[in-house]
Design an enzyme around this catalytic site. Sequence first.
Site, mmCIF file in Angstrom:
data_model
loop_
_atom_site.group_PDB
_atom_site.id
_atom_site.type_symbol
_atom_site.label_atom_id
_atom_site.label_comp_id
_atom_site.label_asym_id
_atom_site.label_seq_id
_atom_site.Cartn_x
_atom_site.Cartn_y
_atom_site.Cartn_z
ATOM 1 N N ARG A 52 0.837 -1.211 0.000
ATOM 2 C CA ARG A 52 0.000 0.000 0.000
ATOM 3 C C ARG A 52 0.866 1.253 0.000
ATOM 4 O O ARG A 52 0.466 2.308 -0.488
ATOM 5 C CB ARG A 52 -0.990 0.004 1.178
ATOM 6 C CG ARG A 52 -1.835 1.270 1.206
ATOM 7 C CD ARG A 52 -3.095 1.196 2.038
ATOM 8 N NE ARG A 52 -2.949 0.460 3.269
ATOM 9 C CZ ARG A 52 -2.220 0.828 4.317
ATOM 10 N NH1 ARG A 52 -1.529 1.956 4.276
ATOM 11 N NH2 ARG A 52 -2.159 0.066 5.379
ATOM 12 N N TYR A 105 -14.747 16.182 -16.218
ATOM 13 C CA TYR A 105 -15.203 14.790 -16.162
ATOM 14 C C TYR A 105 -16.301 14.680 -15.092
ATOM 15 O O TYR A 105 -16.200 15.297 -14.022
ATOM 16 C CB TYR A 105 -13.993 13.919 -15.795
ATOM 17 C CG TYR A 105 -14.303 12.453 -15.701
ATOM 18 C CD1 TYR A 105 -14.626 11.720 -16.845
ATOM 19 C CD2 TYR A 105 -14.270 11.797 -14.483
ATOM 20 C CE1 TYR A 105 -14.904 10.372 -16.749
ATOM 21 C CE2 TYR A 105 -14.546 10.443 -14.398
ATOM 22 C CZ TYR A 105 -14.870 9.741 -15.531
ATOM 23 O OH TYR A 105 -15.145 8.401 -15.448
ATOM 24 N N ASP A 177 -5.975 18.232 -15.347
ATOM 25 C CA ASP A 177 -6.262 16.834 -15.687
ATOM 26 C C ASP A 177 -5.957 16.694 -17.172
ATOM 27 O O ASP A 177 -6.686 17.219 -18.014
ATOM 28 C CB ASP A 177 -7.736 16.539 -15.369
ATOM 29 C CG ASP A 177 -8.147 15.110 -15.744
ATOM 30 O OD1 ASP A 177 -7.445 14.481 -16.560
ATOM 31 O OD2 ASP A 177 -9.180 14.650 -15.225
ATOM 32 N N LYS A 202 -7.174 5.436 -19.561
ATOM 33 C CA LYS A 202 -7.616 5.817 -20.892
ATOM 34 C C LYS A 202 -6.505 5.633 -21.925
ATOM 35 O O LYS A 202 -6.087 4.532 -22.150
ATOM 36 C CB LYS A 202 -8.159 7.243 -20.856
ATOM 37 C CG LYS A 202 -9.165 7.503 -19.717
ATOM 38 C CD LYS A 202 -10.480 6.787 -19.910
ATOM 39 C CE LYS A 202 -11.391 6.836 -18.692
ATOM 40 N NZ LYS A 202 -11.651 8.199 -18.196
HETATM 41 C C1 PLP Z 1 -11.935 8.725 -16.984
HETATM 42 C C2 PLP Z 1 -11.500 10.044 -16.526
HETATM 43 C C3 PLP Z 1 -11.221 10.279 -15.175
HETATM 44 C C4 PLP Z 1 -11.374 9.213 -14.124
HETATM 45 O O1 PLP Z 1 -10.497 8.149 -14.357
HETATM 46 P P1 PLP Z 1 -10.771 6.650 -13.820
HETATM 47 O O2 PLP Z 1 -9.519 5.945 -14.164
HETATM 48 O O3 PLP Z 1 -11.971 6.148 -14.579
HETATM 49 O O4 PLP Z 1 -11.035 6.753 -12.362
HETATM 50 C C5 PLP Z 1 -10.797 11.544 -14.800
HETATM 51 N N1 PLP Z 1 -10.678 12.533 -15.715
HETATM 52 C C6 PLP Z 1 -10.943 12.347 -17.016
HETATM 53 C C7 PLP Z 1 -10.776 13.483 -17.967
HETATM 54 C C8 PLP Z 1 -11.362 11.096 -17.481
HETATM 55 O O5 PLP Z 1 -11.636 10.916 -18.768
#
Ligand code: PLP
Length: 391
Positions: A52, A105, A177, A202
């Site tokens: 962890r 998001y 982000d 992604k």
């Molecule tokens: C999918 C996504 C997230 C969250 O990511 P997870 O891996 O699904 O928790 C955050 N920001 C953006 C822009 C995303 O496309």
Amino acid sequence: MKPTLQRPVIVPESLSTPVVTPIMPSVVYASRTPDELDSQYEGRAKGYTYAREGHPNASVLAAQIDALEGVSSGIVLGSGMAAVSAVLLGLTKAGDHVVGGDQLYGRSLRMLAEDLPRLGIATSLADVTDVAAVEAALRPETRMVLIEVVSNPTLRLADLDGIAALCKARGVLLVVDNTFTTPLAVKPFDHGADIVLHSVTKLMAGHSDATLGWVAARDPDLMQRMAVFAVTTGMTASPFDCWLAERGLATFALRFQRAQDTARRLADHLADQAGVARVLYPTRPDHPDRTRAQGLLQGQGGNMVSFVLDGGRAQANAFAEAAKGIAFAPTLGDVGTTLSHPASSSHRALTVEGRAALGITEGFFRVSVGLEDPEALIACFDDGLGAARGV
Ligand SMILES: *Cc1c(COP(=O)(O)O)cnc(C)c1O
């Protein structure tokens, strides 16, 4: 035969070394003596103690993403939302104020709308294409501004440089982000971001088989606080997922280039078809932020295309059903093209008027372009459009 003990684990000796990172799922690490443990905890020796707190596969993956974003301190976490949480919850306290982009998001928006206020942290949303709107949202107690460079699903571009200058002048942290754009299109640290985060799930991992996040801050104190918070709240990434993502990253640049090339072609094709009311792609001449896309993204439009069908739900149903071979699934960045329909998924909680204000109607689709043969993919879209026109 005498029964043998299970420990210590024997790693067979080899003068030659593997060419692939081994998967190390060990939850705990054994030390020889309390003195050795001391030296690890006190930073005089390197070593892991408990998964962890960190493990080799997370370290290897973090270093690779660090190199892409041009930083050296990033950490890998169990999801993109864990990365968002490490920032929003790990670096704020009751009484602070946080500004977010109004097209973030969905789950990030939810954290701003529900979770931070519950903890006594006020939040506001602002249109991040307009630096004046962000400035108007700032308060004396504003701690940070969270933006995405390209918005979901309308693909508008934030004024990253303007917001970075504003945040610097006002002593507010700028958090980016960078999931949609990736460091191959824009490196937010070079534009003045204080913190950058990713959903590695992604484009970077790229195969829809690992859920992971990454976050880094330039300031070592902020980084340390997020890292400790992530360990305390258990945001640990699975070693196997890290290993899969490392494998995915090996082809990331190739995948991004290919998907982007096809996305540009698809956008231009869709714009010429009957039954398509509108196409949104950042570098197209009809996109409201095309000039910014040329500068900020260096002309790279990315792999996401949105388009609006003439008509309503009936046409949308016909399109999704007839475009066989394209997964109608709410994710992005996969090797396969995926189609999402915001009105029935990511934006279903909004009112019809709320969606209309963003330009999201029943005919609105978002496409994450994958690696298929471009001709075959375009033919598939044509099947969908034909069916929608026949309704
Ligand atoms: C999918 C996504 C997230 C969250 O990511 P997870 O891996 O699904 O928790 C955050 N920001 C953006 C822009 C995303 O496309």
